[in-house]
Design a protein around this motif. Structure first.
Motif, PDB file in Angstrom:
ATOM      1  N   LYS A  43       2.709   1.742  -7.820  1.00 45.64           N
ATOM      2  CA  LYS A  43       3.127   0.099  -8.224  1.00 45.64           C
ATOM      3  C   LYS A  43       1.613  -0.512  -8.306  1.00 45.64           C
ATOM      4  N   ASP A  44       1.660  -1.750  -9.212  1.00 47.69           N
ATOM      5  CA  ASP A  44       0.392  -2.347  -9.325  1.00 47.69           C
ATOM      6  C   ASP A  44       0.484  -3.203  -7.907  1.00 47.69           C
ATOM      7  N   VAL A  45      -0.746  -3.752  -7.492  1.00 49.18           N
ATOM      8  CA  VAL A  45      -1.256  -4.549  -6.622  1.00 49.18           C
ATOM      9  C   VAL A  45      -0.065  -5.700  -6.657  1.00 49.18           C
ATOM     10  N   GLN A  46       0.567  -6.287  -5.691  1.00 47.81           N
ATOM     11  CA  GLN A  46       1.281  -7.386  -5.743  1.00 47.81           C
ATOM     12  C   GLN A  46       0.784  -8.442  -4.822  1.00 47.81           C
ATOM     13  N   SER A  47       0.799 -10.008  -5.391  1.00 47.39           N
ATOM     14  CA  SER A  47       0.132 -11.034  -4.350  1.00 47.39           C
ATOM     15  C   SER A  47       1.129 -11.472  -3.582  1.00 47.39           C
ATOM     16  N   ASN A  48       0.888 -11.799  -2.289  1.00 47.62           N
ATOM     17  CA  ASN A  48       1.644 -11.973  -1.277  1.00 47.62           C
ATOM     18  C   ASN A  48       2.317 -13.446  -1.698  1.00 47.62           C
ATOM     19  N   PRO A  49       3.608 -13.838  -1.420  1.00 51.31           N
ATOM     20  CA  PRO A  49       4.066 -15.027  -1.851  1.00 51.31           C
ATOM     21  C   PRO A  49       3.327 -16.296  -1.111  1.00 51.31           C
TER      22      PRO A  49
END
Length: 374
Positions: free
Chosen positions: A156-162
């Motif tokens: 998976k790609d890097v996801q930003s924290n909410p």
């Protein structure tokens, strides 16, 4: 077909686990002795590759006996393929029949999928070696469906924290407070800059010794003022200057207000400290001066010079060379200057306090933001 294969796989796994439980129950039966016994248990008996299991070795012995448990270093293998991660003493517990139980827990792991045989654990109690039953550990691996690779998903790609306001509100309000502190500090700095400091230094005044000043004045009087015996006005000025020089010397030398005292009061004050002969001459001088100033007395020939010499002799006989020649003059502030000085001191204290608080607050905000963004 898929359902039948899945059912067969499930039955096989259940059969394997039941077999493992039976083997473990047989292996974990403690060996008893009249004086001591050693028991080893493992939980769980089945793990996935890389997971951990706990082996508890419990020694039951008479109270007061010593027990030496096996010692393993970190990553040391109990048996090839099974590593010990750590050992932990659980403590000693008493029983009702006069025996005590001491337990050591070993954390183990493995990275190969197979059924491992763990040899008995040997515990030395009272100089005698006792062994536990052997154990079994089943290490499983994950099932991989190589027939359907489309079921595998790539990374998976890097996801930003909410964004959560509850996490960011503290740094935000602290930043607002920091801005307010900086504005207040700058305003107070401008006040301090406009309120010019009042600088008054302590001065050191070098003073001539009393006898030096008096001798200088009398010598000047001798040179500049030689009155004629028949000139009453000049004679009066002469004795006035002569006695004034003496009075100033006596006041500075002996520390009493000779300028405001009469001639007889001065002589009476000097009786305790000056020589009697010199006081007789000084008394004669003051009496002559009083007669000239107040009774229009005309002096005899060379009497003026004799009185002047008497004054010099009195000064030389009573002079002090060890008197302080440097006087420290402390600055004096007006009420308005003192108020301004206090105001500057208060402004400096408040500015320093606000600056320190701002620096500490800034460091804390930076640390909080770093923790949130890390």
């Amino acid at each position: 077909m898929k359902y039948i294969e899945s059912s067969k796989l499930t039955v096989a796994r259940l059969t394997s686990r039941l077999s493992m439980i039976v083997v473990a129950m047989l292996f974990t039966m403690p060996s008893f002795s009249q004086d001591a016994s050693v028991e080893a248990t493992i939980s769980p008996i089945e793990i996935l590759i890389g997971e951990q299991a706990k082996v508890k070795v419990k020694a039951t012995m008479k109270e007061g006996s010593d027990a030496v448990f096996p010692v393993f270093k970190a990553s040391q293998e109990i048996t090839p393929g099974v590593e010990v991660l750590e050992s932990k003493e659980e403590g000693v517990h008493g029983t009702e029949n006069g025996f005590v139980e001491r337990t050591v827990t070993y954390t183990i792991t493995s990275f190969d999928d197979t059924l491992y045989y763990l040899p008995p654990f040997e515990v030395k109690i009272g100089g005698k070696v006792y062994k536990s039953k052997s154990l079994a550990l089943k290490v499983l691996t994950l099932d991989v469906d190589t027939l359907h690779p489309e079921n595998f998903f790539g990374p998976k790609d890097v996801q930003s924290n909410p964004f959560l306001w509850s996490e960011w509100k503290t740094p935000f309000w602290l930043s607002v407070l920091l801005l307010v502190l900086m504005i207040v500090s700058y305003y107070l700095y401008l006040r301090l800059r406009d309120n010019k400091p009042i600088i008054k230094t302590i001065s050191f005044v070098k003073r001539i010794l009393p006898h030096q000043r008096a001798i200088k004045e009398i010598e000047t009087l001798r040179t500049d003022h030689r009155p004629a015996d028949d000139n009453q006005e000049e004679l009066k000025k002469y004795y006035t200057r002569l006695t004034d020089a003496l009075r100033k010397y006596i006041e500075e030398r002996y520390g009493f207000s000779a300028m405001e005292m009469t001639s007889s009061e001065i002589i009476e004050q000097l009786m305790a400290s000056a020589d009697a002969k010199s006081l007789d001459e000084l008394r004669h001088l003051f009496q002559t001066a009083d007669l000239v100033k107040f009774a229009k007395y005309s002096t005899l020939i060379n009497e003026n010079d004799a009185n002047l010499v008497s004054a010099l002799e009195f000064i030389n006989e009573t002079k002090r060379e060890d008197m302080q020649t440097v006087e420290v003059v402390q600055p004096k502030y007006t009420e308005e200057e003192q108020k301004s000085k206090k105001e500057r001191t208060l402004l400096k204290t408040v500015i320093i306090t606000l600056t320190v608080a701002s620096v500490v607050l800034f460091c804390y905000i930076v640390y909080s933001l770093y923790a949130l963004l890390d």
